[in-house]
Design an enzyme around this catalytic site. Structure first.
Site, PDB file in Angstrom:
ATOM      1  N   ARG A   1      52.555  18.795 -30.942  1.00  0.00           N
ATOM      2  CA  ARG A   1      52.725  19.820 -31.929  1.00  0.00           C
ATOM      3  C   ARG A   1      53.465  20.765 -31.609  1.00  0.00           C
ATOM      4  O   ARG A   1      53.965  21.400 -30.835  1.00  0.00           O
ATOM      5  CB  ARG A   1      51.187  20.563 -32.362  1.00  0.00           C
ATOM      6  CG  ARG A   1      50.250  19.977 -32.442  1.00  0.00           C
ATOM      7  CD  ARG A   1      48.704  20.546 -32.709  1.00  0.00           C
ATOM      8  NE  ARG A   1      47.673  19.867 -32.639  1.00  0.00           N
ATOM      9  CZ  ARG A   1      46.379  19.994 -32.640  1.00  0.00           C
ATOM     10  NH1 ARG A   1      45.893  21.347 -32.390  1.00  0.00           N
ATOM     11  NH2 ARG A   1      45.287  18.963 -32.663  1.00  0.00           N
TER      12      ARG A   1
ATOM     13  N   SER B   1      45.997  19.416 -37.036  1.00  0.00           N
ATOM     14  CA  SER B   1      44.799  19.642 -36.911  1.00  0.00           C
ATOM     15  C   SER B   1      44.442  20.892 -37.818  1.00  0.00           C
ATOM     16  O   SER B   1      45.089  20.887 -38.924  1.00  0.00           O
ATOM     17  CB  SER B   1      44.194  19.861 -35.357  1.00  0.00           C
ATOM     18  OG  SER B   1      42.771  20.261 -35.519  1.00  0.00           O
ATOM     19  N   HIS B   2      44.067  22.105 -37.426  1.00  0.00           N
ATOM     20  CA  HIS B   2      43.844  23.232 -38.034  1.00  0.00           C
ATOM     21  C   HIS B   2      45.051  24.337 -38.160  1.00  0.00           C
ATOM     22  O   HIS B   2      44.796  25.267 -38.564  1.00  0.00           O
ATOM     23  CB  HIS B   2      42.695  24.010 -37.259  1.00  0.00           C
ATOM     24  CG  HIS B   2      42.877  24.283 -36.222  1.00  0.00           C
ATOM     25  ND1 HIS B   2      42.994  22.960 -34.665  1.00  0.00           N
ATOM     26  CD2 HIS B   2      43.016  25.275 -34.886  1.00  0.00           C
ATOM     27  CE1 HIS B   2      43.163  23.804 -33.870  1.00  0.00           C
ATOM     28  NE2 HIS B   2      43.380  24.995 -33.841  1.00  0.00           N
TER      29      HIS B   2
ATOM     30  N   ASP C   1      38.609  21.274 -41.714  1.00  0.00           N
ATOM     31  CA  ASP C   1      40.162  21.881 -41.154  1.00  0.00           C
ATOM     32  C   ASP C   1      41.087  20.695 -41.885  1.00  0.00           C
ATOM     33  O   ASP C   1      40.472  19.696 -42.561  1.00  0.00           O
ATOM     34  CB  ASP C   1      40.172  21.746 -39.505  1.00  0.00           C
ATOM     35  CG  ASP C   1      40.268  20.699 -39.175  1.00  0.00           C
ATOM     36  OD1 ASP C   1      39.700  19.687 -39.521  1.00  0.00           O
ATOM     37  OD2 ASP C   1      40.795  20.298 -37.756  1.00  0.00           O
TER      38      ASP C   1
ATOM     39  N   ASP D   1      42.754  18.292 -40.797  1.00  0.00           N
ATOM     40  CA  ASP D   1      42.612  16.744 -40.569  1.00  0.00           C
ATOM     41  C   ASP D   1      41.261  16.331 -40.578  1.00  0.00           C
ATOM     42  O   ASP D   1      40.836  15.095 -40.358  1.00  0.00           O
ATOM     43  CB  ASP D   1      43.295  16.440 -39.417  1.00  0.00           C
ATOM     44  CG  ASP D   1      42.570  16.818 -37.954  1.00  0.00           C
ATOM     45  OD1 ASP D   1      41.982  17.834 -37.962  1.00  0.00           O
ATOM     46  OD2 ASP D   1      42.525  16.217 -37.011  1.00  0.00           O
TER      47      ASP D   1
ATOM     48  N   ASP E   1      38.521  16.876 -38.716  1.00  0.00           N
ATOM     49  CA  ASP E   1      37.566  16.593 -37.454  1.00  0.00           C
ATOM     50  C   ASP E   1      36.679  17.704 -37.066  1.00  0.00           C
ATOM     51  O   ASP E   1      35.731  17.571 -36.425  1.00  0.00           O
ATOM     52  CB  ASP E   1      38.467  16.068 -36.492  1.00  0.00           C
ATOM     53  CG  ASP E   1      39.376  17.113 -35.977  1.00  0.00           C
ATOM     54  OD1 ASP E   1      39.698  18.010 -36.631  1.00  0.00           O
ATOM     55  OD2 ASP E   1      39.886  16.775 -34.702  1.00  0.00           O
ATOM     56  N   ARG E   2      36.953  18.962 -37.777  1.00  0.00           N
ATOM     57  CA  ARG E   2      36.121  20.160 -37.514  1.00  0.00           C
ATOM     58  C   ARG E   2      35.268  20.413 -38.747  1.00  0.00           C
ATOM     59  O   ARG E   2      35.332  20.097 -39.797  1.00  0.00           O
ATOM     60  CB  ARG E   2      37.240  21.445 -36.973  1.00  0.00           C
ATOM     61  CG  ARG E   2      37.981  21.058 -35.906  1.00  0.00           C
ATOM     62  CD  ARG E   2      38.797  22.291 -35.624  1.00  0.00           C
ATOM     63  NE  ARG E   2      39.877  21.552 -34.560  1.00  0.00           N
ATOM     64  CZ  ARG E   2      40.007  22.524 -33.393  1.00  0.00           C
ATOM     65  NH1 ARG E   2      39.591  23.623 -33.408  1.00  0.00           N
ATOM     66  NH2 ARG E   2      40.930  22.062 -32.533  1.00  0.00           N
TER      67      ARG E   2
ATOM     68  N   THR F   1      37.883  20.871 -22.178  1.00  0.00           N
ATOM     69  CA  THR F   1      38.220  20.935 -23.631  1.00  0.00           C
ATOM     70  C   THR F   1      39.119  19.355 -23.689  1.00  0.00           C
ATOM     71  O   THR F   1      39.947  19.339 -23.277  1.00  0.00           O
ATOM     72  CB  THR F   1      38.923  22.164 -24.166  1.00  0.00           C
ATOM     73  OG1 THR F   1      38.058  23.049 -24.029  1.00  0.00           O
ATOM     74  CG2 THR F   1      39.361  21.789 -25.691  1.00  0.00           C
TER      75      THR F   1
ATOM     76  N   GLU G   1      32.207  20.688 -29.152  1.00  0.00           N
ATOM     77  CA  GLU G   1      32.938  21.748 -28.702  1.00  0.00           C
ATOM     78  C   GLU G   1      32.732  23.297 -29.458  1.00  0.00           C
ATOM     79  O   GLU G   1      32.659  23.302 -30.454  1.00  0.00           O
ATOM     80  CB  GLU G   1      34.596  21.434 -28.731  1.00  0.00           C
ATOM     81  CG  GLU G   1      34.993  20.291 -27.836  1.00  0.00           C
ATOM     82  CD  GLU G   1      36.256  19.939 -27.981  1.00  0.00           C
ATOM     83  OE1 GLU G   1      36.806  19.282 -27.114  1.00  0.00           O
ATOM     84  OE2 GLU G   1      36.980  20.385 -28.993  1.00  0.00           O
TER      85      GLU G   1
ATOM     86  N   SER H   1      34.771  24.963 -30.468  1.00  0.00           N
ATOM     87  CA  SER H   1      36.078  25.146 -31.544  1.00  0.00           C
ATOM     88  C   SER H   1      35.683  24.520 -32.788  1.00  0.00           C
ATOM     89  O   SER H   1      36.618  23.741 -33.480  1.00  0.00           O
ATOM     90  CB  SER H   1      37.332  24.659 -30.929  1.00  0.00           C
ATOM     91  OG  SER H   1      37.306  23.477 -30.460  1.00  0.00           O
TER      92      SER H   1
ATOM     93  N   LYS I   1      35.741  13.807 -33.047  1.00  0.00           N
ATOM     94  CA  LYS I   1      35.014  14.805 -33.601  1.00  0.00           C
ATOM     95  C   LYS I   1      35.234  14.316 -35.204  1.00  0.00           C
ATOM     96  O   LYS I   1      36.075  14.225 -35.577  1.00  0.00           O
ATOM     97  CB  LYS I   1      35.175  16.108 -33.279  1.00  0.00           C
ATOM     98  CG  LYS I   1      36.555  16.667 -33.240  1.00  0.00           C
ATOM     99  CD  LYS I   1      36.976  18.095 -32.781  1.00  0.00           C
ATOM    100  CE  LYS I   1      38.293  18.538 -32.830  1.00  0.00           C
ATOM    101  NZ  LYS I   1      38.868  18.287 -31.389  1.00  0.00           N
TER     102      LYS I   1
END
Length: 787
Positions: free
Chosen positions: A222, A322-323, A504, A506, A508-509, A573, A600, A602, A613
């Protein structure tokens, strides 16, 4: 004169039988060494690059030891006993039908060769390395059983549909590898220089050089979007990945490569680049998400579930940060997932990084046409010479994932809950990739109104928002649910939904909310594990076998695991550690821990249905739990808050919070972590207020599945009463450093289960700030986000 083959006819002495007493005599006579002749070999620093620095390699010739022993003799080993492979000449011959494998698994010359192996004379410059031969024989190994001599000069591409007979010579003076005609080629000299080439499938090598800082973190690479858009930045990383993947033995010409992302700025341009580079690296089939969109869990589902078998995906590039925020001034990211659907393991990411540090050029088919990724359908492009073709299939982004989720949950009972007049919900996908998935599930499958899906049209900058599902950044949803950024109740005009959730960028959260009630990710994980049997996927398999949490996640799920006798794991993590546990039996032949739930702190939760996730899975899991306790529509609604408080009453409450210090100076943050790491021994046993530090350490994880060791995974201060303070330096930020501080205190007293979190943890927070001294190192004690 040991190299004089007229004098020493038997010089391939690779196996030596030596009398040790005679060896000692020679060593003693010559002052402790053996007088072996010295060889001077002219080489280049990089054996792959003849233009690199020329060097002289000095070595001693062990095979020449024969001349050091009086009376030594040679044993002649016939070619029937071995098949020497020193150069690509030998390797091509051995791989061909000129050799056969006996029942004893030895390679012997095919009897049809009449006892004489074909003479091989392939271009030693062009085929110096095995990789070049692999590229030349991508279409298979030609028949050599009836060949007397094969000469190849220049770059060619061969296939298993060609048979060389007699003496054949092939030449190509051009820069592009030309295709050798199929069928029988007998006693012929063939000049392919002017032959038709691959056209749009022609690969070229573009010169490049290493770019600093391309080391993948726990979830890929990233950086700022503009950095990815810089010259060769994306290309270098993609080439490094292809090289690493192929080095593991993966045949990228078989199966499919999945590509998709969360729709952030530069997503679609990157997809076109990866397609062109994939073709140049041997990929024959691609599955691209419609509009370039694929959520991270959906990619895992596609790899694992989509068929037919002969097209099954061998891996995927996921374009996401991600986020992290998106847009031209914000962040972009890329990660590679393997054939099990999970993130690349550390061994592979280390190899990728190593490749980026030695990059000299990347492969790309510059003339391959741009693919329309806005319409579902298949495009096949053939080479001009007809020797190869590539298929790019644009697939429905939601189909595979939605189908999998329908097989996991009881959609009928969930719909009955959603249709209750006293129940309402809203799912905020924050302009990220989960918008289409939320519509497919809640509107198309479960028949809910469009208002259920909030901010469900993906935007390349997430509408200028930070698509991170927490109390700080999901502020629109949080306000609708009657809460503030600290989780405190606030007044709201109008009715508050019974259930709220956020995703989020992508997908996954997840964040779970009830009416004016926030569910911490740690509690969410524990409650899903406790209620797992109401989910058909787990119930049908006899219930859960294992649960896992990342080390910073609270110990709430530990209490459930102990009560229900689940295997429990505490990992670093990174979802790849959970994936190893899920695949313990299938890939490693170990114990089967599935069915399996993991999470997790997060805001990441999931199970073994995929190897990532899965945000929308967690939302459906909560709806399934709510449906199970609300089977009688005539009774008052059992709410999210009721479920959580009942859980606390049984297991106690883990008061928990996370402070994020985002955008910190990396040098200062690293120095702070190093200082705490150096003081672990002196802090062990230290008394601070009412707390005693029982153990201070730097978390190390030994993987119970593959034995790998992960060090420096977080500084822990474990108090004698079970409380914890943990510090981590996050590897997922696009710029700067993010320091994460975790505070946890367990409370079993039923009269103390309704305390304000900040008040309950106030003393521990002060101790944590004293232990890290972040104000000195980073200039602040004020976090960006408190969860």
């Amino acid at each position: 004169d040991f190299q004089d083959i007229t004098k020493h006819k038997f010089f391939n002495t690779n196996n030596l039988w030596i009398r040790l007493d005679k060896l000692k005599e020679i060593i003693d006579t010559h002052g402790g060494f053996i007088p072996l002749p010295m060889i001077k070999n002219k080489k280049t620093v990089d054996p792959k690059d003849d233009a690199s620095q020329k060097v002289v390699q000095l070595e001693t010739a062990m095979g020449a030891a024969i001349e050091c022993f009086d009376g030594a003799s040679a044993i002649v080993v016939p070619r029937t006993r071995f098949a020497p492979v020193k150069k690509c000449n030998d390797l091509l011959l051995l791989r061909s039908d000129a050799y056969v494998i006996t029942p004893e698994y030895t390679a012997v010359l095919n009897p049809e060769c009449g006892g004489v192996a074909p003479v091989m004379a392939i271009d030693s410059k062009k085929y110096k390395l095995v990789g070049a031969l692999e590229a030349a024989t991508e279409g298979g190994i030609p028949s050599l059983v009836k060949c007397k001599k094969l000469t190849i000069k220049g770059l060619v591409r061969m296939s298993k549909k060609t048979s060389f007979v007699g003496e054949v010579a092939i030449s190509n003076m051009g820069d592009e590898a030309k295709f050798v005609p199929t069928g029988e080629i007998k006693d012929k000299e063939l000049d392919l220089t002017s032959a038709i080439g691959l056209g749009p499938l022609k690969p070229t090598v573009v010169a490049s050089a290493p770019i600093d800082g391309q080391k993948p973190g726990t979830s890929g690479l990233r950086k700022k979007t503009k950095e990815f858009m810089g010259e060769n930045y994306l290309n270098n990383f993609v080439q490094a990945t292809f090289d690493a993947v192929k080095a593991t033995g993966t045949d990228v010409s078989e199966g499919s490569l999945v590509i998709g992302g969360d729709g952030r700025y530069f997503n679609n341009e990157a997809i076109q680049t990866i397609i062109k580079m994939g073709i140049a690296n041997g990929v024959k089939r691609f599955w691209i998400g419609k509009d370039g969109l694929l959520s991270t869990p959906a990619v895992s589902a596609i790899i694992r579930e989509r068929g037919p078998v002969w097209q099954k995906a061998f891996g995927a590039f996921i374009l996401t940060a991600s986020h992290n925020p998106g847009g031209p001034e914000e962040d972009f990211g890329i990660k590679y997932n393997c054939e099990n659907g999970g993130p690349a393991p550390e061994k592979l990411t280390n190899e990728i990084y190593k490749n980026t540090t030695t990059m000299k050029g990347y492969n790309i088919c510059q003339d391959f046409p741009a693919i329309d990724i806005t319409t579902v359908g298949s495009t096949t492009v053939a080479g001009d010479d007809g020797s190869s073709e590539v298929t790019v299939e644009v697939i429905d982004a939601t189909e595979a994932h939605v189908a999998l989720l329908k097989s996991i949950f009881d959609f009928a009972s969930i719909q009955a809950l959603l249709d209750r007049p006293d129940f309402s919900m809203v799912y905020d996908t924050m302009y990220g990739v989960n918008g289409p998935y939320s519509k497919a599930i809640f509107i198309d499958e479960l028949g809910q109104p469009e208002s259920t899906c909030m901010n469900a049209n993906p935007k390349d900058d997430f509408n200028g928002c930070h698509a991170d599902p927490n109390l700080t950044y999901a502020k629109e949803l949080v306000a609708i649910m009657g809460l503030d950024r600290k989780g405190n109740k606030v007044g709201v005009d109008g009715p508050i939904p019974s259930f709220g959730a956020a995703a989020d960028g992508d997908g996954d959260r997840n964040m779970i909310l009830g009416t004016q009630f926030f569910v911490t990710p740690s509690d969410s994980l524990a409650i899903i594990a406790a209620y797992a049997d109401v989910i058909p996927y787990f119930r049908a398999q006899g219930g859960l076998n294992g649960v896992a949490r990342s080390m910073p996640t609270s110990g709430a799920v530990d209490l459930v695991a102990k009560d229900l006798n689940f295997d429990l794991f505490e990992t670093p993590t990174g979802w790849k550690y959970f994936g190893n546990l899920m695949d313990s039996k299938a890939l490693y032949g170990g114990k089967d821990y599935t069915p399996f739930i993991c999470g997790e702190e997060s805001f990441g939760t999931g199970s073994d249905h995929v190897r990532e996730k899965d945000g929308i899975w967690a939302v459906l899991a909560w709806l399934q739990i709510l449906a199970s306790v609300n089977g009688d529509a005539s009774k008052p609604l059992v709410t999210v808050e009721h479920i959580v408080r009942k859980h606390w009453a049984k297991y106690g409450r883990n008061y928990y919070c996370r402070w994020d210090f985002e955008g910190m100076d990396k040098t200062g943050a690293t120095a702070m972590m190093d200082k705490m790491r150096s003081e672990t021994a002196s802090n062990t046993g230290r008394v601070m207020g009412k707390y005693t530090i029982a153990t201070a350490d730097d978390f190390t994880y030994v993987d119970p599945v593959d034995g790998s060791v992960a060090k420096k995974q977080g500084i822990r201060f474990l108090m004698a009463d079970g409380s914890r303070v943990v510090f981590r330096l996050s590897g997922t930020a696009g710029s700067g450093a993010t320091v994460r501080m975790y505070i946890e205190q367990y409370e079993a007293d039923p009269t103390k289960l309704d305390m304000d979190v900040a008040a309950a943890l106030e003393d521990l927070v002060k101790i944590a700030l004293e232990l890290c001294d972040i104000k000195t190192f980073c200039g602040t004690e004020t976090p960006t986000v408190i969860t």
